[in-house]
Design a protein around this motif. Structure first.
Motif, PDB file in Angstrom:
ATOM      1  N   ALA A 163     -27.175 -10.988 -22.964  1.00 23.15           N
ATOM      2  CA  ALA A 163     -27.729 -10.408 -21.743  1.00 23.15           C
ATOM      3  C   ALA A 163     -27.543 -11.352 -20.556  1.00 23.15           C
ATOM      4  O   ALA A 163     -27.197 -10.920 -19.450  1.00 23.15           O
ATOM      5  CB  ALA A 163     -29.213 -10.086 -21.944  1.00 23.15           C
ATOM      6  N   LEU A 164     -27.768 -12.640 -20.775  1.00 21.47           N
ATOM      7  CA  LEU A 164     -27.593 -13.617 -19.695  1.00 21.47           C
ATOM      8  C   LEU A 164     -26.135 -13.688 -19.261  1.00 21.47           C
ATOM      9  O   LEU A 164     -25.828 -13.736 -18.062  1.00 21.47           O
ATOM     10  CB  LEU A 164     -28.085 -14.992 -20.142  1.00 21.47           C
ATOM     11  N   LEU A 165     -25.220 -13.685 -20.213  1.00 18.56           N
ATOM     12  CA  LEU A 165     -23.801 -13.731 -19.878  1.00 18.56           C
ATOM     13  C   LEU A 165     -23.397 -12.491 -19.083  1.00 18.56           C
ATOM     14  O   LEU A 165     -22.643 -12.590 -18.096  1.00 18.56           O
ATOM     15  CB  LEU A 165     -22.966 -13.832 -21.159  1.00 18.56           C
ATOM     16  N   ALA A 166     -23.887 -11.321 -19.478  1.00 18.36           N
ATOM     17  CA  ALA A 166     -23.583 -10.090 -18.745  1.00 18.36           C
ATOM     18  C   ALA A 166     -24.163 -10.137 -17.340  1.00 18.36           C
ATOM     19  O   ALA A 166     -23.524  -9.697 -16.370  1.00 18.36           O
ATOM     20  CB  ALA A 166     -24.121  -8.879 -19.509  1.00 18.36           C
ATOM     21  N   ALA A 167     -25.379 -10.664 -17.202  1.00 20.18           N
ATOM     22  CA  ALA A 167     -26.014 -10.770 -15.888  1.00 20.18           C
ATOM     23  C   ALA A 167     -25.214 -11.682 -14.966  1.00 20.18           C
ATOM     24  O   ALA A 167     -24.963 -11.346 -13.797  1.00 20.18           O
ATOM     25  CB  ALA A 167     -27.442 -11.294 -16.038  1.00 20.18           C
ATOM     26  N   ILE A 168     -24.799 -12.826 -15.472  1.00 19.38           N
ATOM     27  CA  ILE A 168     -24.005 -13.759 -14.675  1.00 19.38           C
ATOM     28  C   ILE A 168     -22.685 -13.101 -14.263  1.00 19.38           C
ATOM     29  O   ILE A 168     -22.231 -13.216 -13.121  1.00 19.38           O
ATOM     30  CB  ILE A 168     -23.743 -15.049 -15.464  1.00 19.38           C
ATOM     31  N   GLY A 169     -22.071 -12.387 -15.207  1.00 22.84           N
ATOM     32  CA  GLY A 169     -20.824 -11.700 -14.893  1.00 22.84           C
ATOM     33  C   GLY A 169     -21.006 -10.652 -13.810  1.00 22.84           C
ATOM     34  O   GLY A 169     -20.158 -10.521 -12.910  1.00 22.84           O
ATOM     35  N   ALA A 170     -22.109  -9.908 -13.854  1.00 22.03           N
ATOM     36  CA  ALA A 170     -22.362  -8.873 -12.850  1.00 22.03           C
ATOM     37  C   ALA A 170     -22.549  -9.478 -11.457  1.00 22.03           C
ATOM     38  O   ALA A 170     -22.032  -8.955 -10.465  1.00 22.03           O
ATOM     39  CB  ALA A 170     -23.586  -8.054 -13.247  1.00 22.03           C
ATOM     40  N   PHE A 171     -23.272 -10.593 -11.375  1.00 19.05           N
ATOM     41  CA  PHE A 171     -23.463 -11.236 -10.066  1.00 19.05           C
ATOM     42  C   PHE A 171     -22.178 -11.902  -9.584  1.00 19.05           C
ATOM     43  O   PHE A 171     -21.914 -11.970  -8.379  1.00 19.05           O
ATOM     44  CB  PHE A 171     -24.602 -12.248 -10.134  1.00 19.05           C
ATOM     45  N   ALA A 172     -21.358 -12.400 -10.513  1.00 17.60           N
ATOM     46  CA  ALA A 172     -20.072 -12.979 -10.112  1.00 17.60           C
ATOM     47  C   ALA A 172     -19.143 -11.912  -9.549  1.00 17.60           C
ATOM     48  O   ALA A 172     -18.315 -12.183  -8.674  1.00 17.60           O
ATOM     49  CB  ALA A 172     -19.416 -13.670 -11.310  1.00 17.60           C
ATOM     50  N   HIS A 173     -19.277 -10.685 -10.048  1.00 16.54           N
ATOM     51  CA  HIS A 173     -18.442  -9.575  -9.593  1.00 16.54           C
ATOM     52  C   HIS A 173     -19.004  -8.902  -8.341  1.00 16.54           C
ATOM     53  O   HIS A 173     -18.305  -8.132  -7.677  1.00 16.54           O
ATOM     54  CB  HIS A 173     -18.323  -8.536 -10.727  1.00 16.54           C
ATOM     55  N   LEU A 174     -20.247  -9.174  -7.987  1.00 14.06           N
ATOM     56  CA  LEU A 174     -20.950  -8.484  -6.906  1.00 14.06           C
ATOM     57  C   LEU A 174     -20.207  -8.577  -5.574  1.00 14.06           C
ATOM     58  O   LEU A 174     -19.756  -9.643  -5.165  1.00 14.06           O
ATOM     59  CB  LEU A 174     -22.353  -9.073  -6.741  1.00 14.06           C
ATOM     60  N   ARG A 175     -20.096  -7.434  -4.901  1.00 11.57           N
ATOM     61  CA  ARG A 175     -19.537  -7.365  -3.559  1.00 11.57           C
ATOM     62  C   ARG A 175     -20.532  -6.634  -2.666  1.00 11.57           C
ATOM     63  O   ARG A 175     -21.011  -5.564  -3.005  1.00 11.57           O
ATOM     64  CB  ARG A 175     -18.190  -6.635  -3.547  1.00 11.57           C
ATOM     65  N   PHE A 176     -20.825  -7.222  -1.487  1.00 10.17           N
ATOM     66  CA  PHE A 176     -21.788  -6.616  -0.578  1.00 10.17           C
ATOM     67  C   PHE A 176     -21.179  -5.433   0.159  1.00 10.17           C
ATOM     68  O   PHE A 176     -20.044  -5.526   0.652  1.00 10.17           O
ATOM     69  CB  PHE A 176     -22.276  -7.640   0.448  1.00 10.17           C
TER      70      PHE A 176
END
Length: 302
Positions: A163-176
């Motif tokens: 879950a932590l790895l997925a969360a980090i990946g989602a924020f790394a991919h985040l675009r405003f």
């Protein structure tokens, strides 16, 4: 005849595994190996894919062995809190639908889901990986509320790590999303030119902001199972059910201890055992950092 004898032997082994799981595992642990042929200190094969949910502002899918997590971040405009006028916020929700495990029943809340949600919130906050000031749109007027939703698609052990790895990946991919702001301070999402009531196209002033987050030192975790003198890194769901005592260590790439969890179990964790778990986590952090870097490189090359 040979094939029939082999099949009968496999059935006998599987029956012994189900009836006497502890004895079955002890036979393997005495040889410092696990039923899946992994050494005790080795984690399962791990992968991370970014941008797996097109409708999210940031998303990722993480797999550790069969354990699979899908994370998505959705941004909404909010009014900043009075005590943090130049900061946004993050809300975490971890869910375990019935599809993830036969132990999860429809309509019944899973206690582990609430615990993991809280642990994720604490790690994201205490690690400093996300600077909440980067979620600000206009000080005192508008900021981003980041809703992080994580869905467990397959619960085969070490749920927090995946879950932590997925969360980090989602924020790394985040675009405003692109936004503009009116003189009254109202934030307007932009999707091409804004059309006024008289049919003319307005060229709104685009609010100056970052296109993506600048992540700080990224936290990674490793869950270890304890049994007698043995330490099993990255346990499967079966191993967790047999041995029950776990330790989860969260470190950043510099080796700083972010969090340490020992939720329960009868086994006591000696100082040397904890040191061994930390050492295994340091090695795991290097593996996970490489996996994240490769996922980011793949995303940028597309």
């Amino acid at each position: 005849m040979a094939s029939q004898a082999a099949l009968a032997g496999e059935i006998e082994v599987e029956a012994f595994r189900r009836l006497y799981p502890l004895q079955f595992y002890e036979r393997h642990l005495n040889d410092n190996v696990r039923p899946d042929a992994r050494p005790l200190g080795r984690a399962r094969a791990t992968s991370l894919a970014l941008g797996t949910v097109p409708t999210a502002d940031g998303s990722a899918m993480a797999k550790i062995g069969h354990t699979t997590m899908l994370a998505g971040v959705k941004l909404e405009v909010m009014t900043p809190a009075a005590e943090a006028l130049d900061e946004g916020r993050i809300a975490v929700d971890f869910q375990m639908p019935p599809i993830c495990s036969p132990d999860v029943r429809p309509g019944r809340p899973v206690d582990a889901a609430a615990v993991i949600s809280e642990q994720l919130s604490n790690v994201l906050a205490s690690s400093g990986v996300i600077n909440l000031k980067e979620l600000s749109i206009s000080k005192g007027q508008a900021a981003w509320m980041a809703y992080l939703d994580i869905y467990c698609l397959d619960a085969d052990g070490a749920l927090f790590d995946a879950a932590l790895l997925a969360a980090i990946g989602a924020f790394a991919h985040l675009r405003f999303p692109a936004v503009s702001m009116t003189e009254e301070g109202k934030v307007i999402p932009l999707s091409g030119d804004t059309v006024l009531e008289d049919g003319n196209k307005e060229q709104p002033k685009v609010q100056e902001q970052r296109q993506q987050l600048t992540l700080g030192k990224v936290p990674f975790s490793l869950t270890c199972m304890l049994y007698k003198k043995h330490i099993l890194a990255d346990p499967t769901a079966e191993e967790e059910s047999v041995f029950q005592t776990t330790i989860t260590v969260v470190l950043d790439p510099s080796g700083r201890l972010v969090s340490f969890y020992k939720p329960g179990g009868s086994a006591l964790a000696s100082t040397s055992t904890i040191q061994d778990c930390v050492a295994l986590t340091k090695y795991r952090v290097k593996e996970l950092q490489k996996i994240l870097d490769e996922a980011l490189s793949e995303m940028e090359s597309v």
